[in-house]
Scaffold this motif. Structure first.
Motif, PDB file in Angstrom:
ATOM      1  N   ASP A  10      24.127   1.032 -16.935  1.00 58.84           N
ATOM      2  CA  ASP A  10      23.417   2.186 -16.372  1.00 58.84           C
ATOM      3  C   ASP A  10      22.034   2.359 -17.000  1.00 58.84           C
ATOM      4  O   ASP A  10      21.095   2.796 -16.342  1.00 58.84           O
ATOM      5  N   MET A  11      21.919   2.018 -18.306  1.00 56.93           N
ATOM      6  CA  MET A  11      20.625   2.105 -18.995  1.00 56.93           C
ATOM      7  C   MET A  11      19.733   0.895 -18.701  1.00 56.93           C
ATOM      8  O   MET A  11      18.589   0.857 -19.107  1.00 56.93           O
ATOM      9  N   GLY A  12      20.302  -0.102 -18.002  1.00 53.49           N
ATOM     10  CA  GLY A  12      19.534  -1.298 -17.676  1.00 53.49           C
ATOM     11  C   GLY A  12      19.523  -2.337 -18.791  1.00 53.49           C
ATOM     12  O   GLY A  12      18.730  -3.279 -18.756  1.00 53.49           O
ATOM     13  N   ILE A  13      20.405  -2.189 -19.763  1.00 51.97           N
ATOM     14  CA  ILE A  13      20.481  -3.157 -20.866  1.00 51.97           C
ATOM     15  C   ILE A  13      21.539  -4.185 -20.508  1.00 51.97           C
ATOM     16  O   ILE A  13      22.738  -3.920 -20.586  1.00 51.97           O
ATOM     17  N   THR A  14      21.067  -5.355 -20.081  1.00 53.17           N
ATOM     18  CA  THR A  14      21.992  -6.410 -19.649  1.00 53.17           C
ATOM     19  C   THR A  14      21.686  -7.750 -20.310  1.00 53.17           C
ATOM     20  O   THR A  14      22.198  -8.778 -19.882  1.00 53.17           O
ATOM     21  N   SER A  15      20.836  -7.724 -21.335  1.00 52.42           N
ATOM     22  CA  SER A  15      20.545  -8.950 -22.078  1.00 52.42           C
ATOM     23  C   SER A  15      20.443  -8.600 -23.558  1.00 52.42           C
ATOM     24  O   SER A  15      20.408  -7.429 -23.939  1.00 52.42           O
ATOM     25  N   CYS A  16      20.382  -9.613 -24.379  1.00 53.28           N
ATOM     26  CA  CYS A  16      20.366  -9.439 -25.832  1.00 53.28           C
ATOM     27  C   CYS A  16      19.204  -8.551 -26.257  1.00 53.28           C
ATOM     28  O   CYS A  16      18.058  -8.763 -25.863  1.00 53.28           O
ATOM     29  N   GLU A  17      19.502  -7.553 -27.072  1.00 58.39           N
ATOM     30  CA  GLU A  17      18.469  -6.627 -27.543  1.00 58.39           C
ATOM     31  C   GLU A  17      17.749  -7.154 -28.787  1.00 58.39           C
ATOM     32  O   GLU A  17      16.693  -6.627 -29.144  1.00 58.39           O
ATOM     33  N   LEU A  18      18.291  -8.146 -29.445  1.00 57.78           N
ATOM     34  CA  LEU A  18      17.708  -8.614 -30.702  1.00 57.78           C
ATOM     35  C   LEU A  18      16.603  -9.650 -30.500  1.00 57.78           C
ATOM     36  O   LEU A  18      15.596  -9.621 -31.201  1.00 57.78           O
ATOM     37  N   GLN A  19      16.798 -10.568 -29.587  1.00 57.61           N
ATOM     38  CA  GLN A  19      15.773 -11.562 -29.215  1.00 57.61           C
ATOM     39  C   GLN A  19      15.248 -12.384 -30.411  1.00 57.61           C
ATOM     40  O   GLN A  19      14.053 -12.626 -30.516  1.00 57.61           O
ATOM     41  N   PHE A  20      16.136 -12.811 -31.295  1.00 55.93           N
ATOM     42  CA  PHE A  20      15.737 -13.712 -32.374  1.00 55.93           C
ATOM     43  C   PHE A  20      15.401 -15.070 -31.770  1.00 55.93           C
ATOM     44  O   PHE A  20      15.732 -15.334 -30.608  1.00 55.93           O
TER      45      PHE A  20
ATOM     46  N   ASN B 185      14.575   2.525 -31.263  1.00 54.42           N
ATOM     47  CA  ASN B 185      13.552   2.114 -30.291  1.00 54.42           C
ATOM     48  C   ASN B 185      14.070   2.236 -28.870  1.00 54.42           C
ATOM     49  O   ASN B 185      13.318   2.561 -27.956  1.00 54.42           O
ATOM     50  N   ARG B 186      15.343   1.988 -28.672  1.00 57.33           N
ATOM     51  CA  ARG B 186      15.937   2.101 -27.346  1.00 57.33           C
ATOM     52  C   ARG B 186      15.870   3.563 -26.889  1.00 57.33           C
ATOM     53  O   ARG B 186      15.510   3.848 -25.765  1.00 57.33           O
ATOM     54  N   LYS B 187      16.173   4.487 -27.792  1.00 60.22           N
ATOM     55  CA  LYS B 187      16.146   5.903 -27.438  1.00 60.22           C
ATOM     56  C   LYS B 187      14.732   6.386 -27.158  1.00 60.22           C
ATOM     57  O   LYS B 187      14.525   7.252 -26.330  1.00 60.22           O
ATOM     58  N   LEU B 188      13.749   5.814 -27.840  1.00 62.41           N
ATOM     59  CA  LEU B 188      12.351   6.191 -27.600  1.00 62.41           C
ATOM     60  C   LEU B 188      11.901   5.746 -26.214  1.00 62.41           C
ATOM     61  O   LEU B 188      11.195   6.468 -25.524  1.00 62.41           O
ATOM     62  N   THR B 189      12.327   4.569 -25.787  1.00 58.60           N
ATOM     63  CA  THR B 189      11.884   4.042 -24.494  1.00 58.60           C
ATOM     64  C   THR B 189      12.683   4.632 -23.328  1.00 58.60           C
ATOM     65  O   THR B 189      12.254   4.537 -22.184  1.00 58.60           O
ATOM     66  N   GLU B 190      13.851   5.229 -23.602  1.00 56.20           N
ATOM     67  CA  GLU B 190      14.631   5.845 -22.529  1.00 56.20           C
ATOM     68  C   GLU B 190      13.892   7.006 -21.882  1.00 56.20           C
ATOM     69  O   GLU B 190      14.003   7.245 -20.697  1.00 56.20           O
ATOM     70  N   GLY B 191      13.105   7.718 -22.680  1.00 59.18           N
ATOM     71  CA  GLY B 191      12.393   8.881 -22.158  1.00 59.18           C
ATOM     72  C   GLY B 191      11.171   8.539 -21.331  1.00 59.18           C
ATOM     73  O   GLY B 191      10.603   9.390 -20.678  1.00 59.18           O
ATOM     74  N   LEU B 192      10.736   7.280 -21.343  1.00 53.90           N
ATOM     75  CA  LEU B 192       9.532   6.886 -20.593  1.00 53.90           C
ATOM     76  C   LEU B 192       9.775   6.758 -19.122  1.00 53.90           C
ATOM     77  O   LEU B 192      10.748   6.518 -18.593  1.00 53.90           O
TER      78      LEU B 192
ATOM     79  N   GLU C 108      33.836   1.516 -21.769  1.00 52.24           N
ATOM     80  CA  GLU C 108      32.871   2.589 -21.527  1.00 52.24           C
ATOM     81  C   GLU C 108      31.447   2.129 -21.828  1.00 52.24           C
ATOM     82  O   GLU C 108      30.512   2.437 -21.085  1.00 52.24           O
ATOM     83  N   LEU C 109      31.282   1.387 -22.932  1.00 52.71           N
ATOM     84  CA  LEU C 109      29.955   0.902 -23.321  1.00 52.71           C
ATOM     85  C   LEU C 109      29.359  -0.037 -22.279  1.00 52.71           C
ATOM     86  O   LEU C 109      28.157   0.001 -22.016  1.00 52.71           O
ATOM     87  N   LYS C 110      30.184  -0.881 -21.698  1.00 50.21           N
ATOM     88  CA  LYS C 110      29.698  -1.805 -20.669  1.00 50.21           C
ATOM     89  C   LYS C 110      29.031  -1.036 -19.533  1.00 50.21           C
ATOM     90  O   LYS C 110      27.951  -1.398 -19.072  1.00 50.21           O
ATOM     91  N   ILE C 111      29.684   0.034 -19.103  1.00 48.16           N
ATOM     92  CA  ILE C 111      29.144   0.850 -18.009  1.00 48.16           C
ATOM     93  C   ILE C 111      27.868   1.560 -18.456  1.00 48.16           C
ATOM     94  O   ILE C 111      26.859   1.555 -17.744  1.00 48.16           O
ATOM     95  N   GLU C 112      27.905   2.157 -19.656  1.00 45.37           N
ATOM     96  CA  GLU C 112      26.738   2.887 -20.169  1.00 45.37           C
ATOM     97  C   GLU C 112      25.518   1.971 -20.313  1.00 45.37           C
ATOM     98  O   GLU C 112      24.409   2.336 -19.934  1.00 45.37           O
TER      99      GLU C 112
END
Length: 107
Positions: free
Chosen positions: A37-47, A100-107, A30-34
């Motif tokens: 759909d949100m456009g998150i297809t790369s690492c969110e941490l970016q260390f 931060n992800r939830k804040l940018t979803e509304g933009l 389910e998470l893969k699809i979600e």
């Protein structure tokens, strides 16, 4: 008299997935699809050691034994996941990424 050696094939018992594994497999699908759909297809941490969109998996906000919400995750490459796993403030770092992800979803 010599003893006769025979090789018998021992029955190998297969360990079946338990309740937690089955629940995680369903949630992960389910998470893969979600996330897609949100456009998150790369690492969110970016260390600095990040591999961007290679070897991705979900990093839970808490250690596995303390996880209560399987969907509180961040998409992370193996290198970043390993780094954050041994950070004393792991939960805070991952919760900030989610906030931060939830804040940018509304933009």
């Amino acid at each position: 008299m010599k003893a006769k050696l025979t090789l018998t094939s021992a029955k190998k018992k297969t360990i079946k997935p338990g309740k937690k594994t089955l629940a995680w497999n369903k949630t992960r699908a389910e998470l893969k699809i979600e996330f897609e759909d949100m456009g998150i297809t790369s690492c969110e941490l970016q260390f600095p050691e990040c591999t961007r969109d290679n070897f991705l998996g979900f990093a839970h906000t808490k250690k596995r034994r303390y996880v209560t919400d399987l969907k509180r995750v961040v998409l992370a490459c193996t290198n970043c996941h390993q780094t954050v796993e041994y950070t004393p403030d792991m939960e805070m770092v991952l919760e900030n990424v989610i906030a931060n992800r939830k804040l940018t979803e509304g933009l």
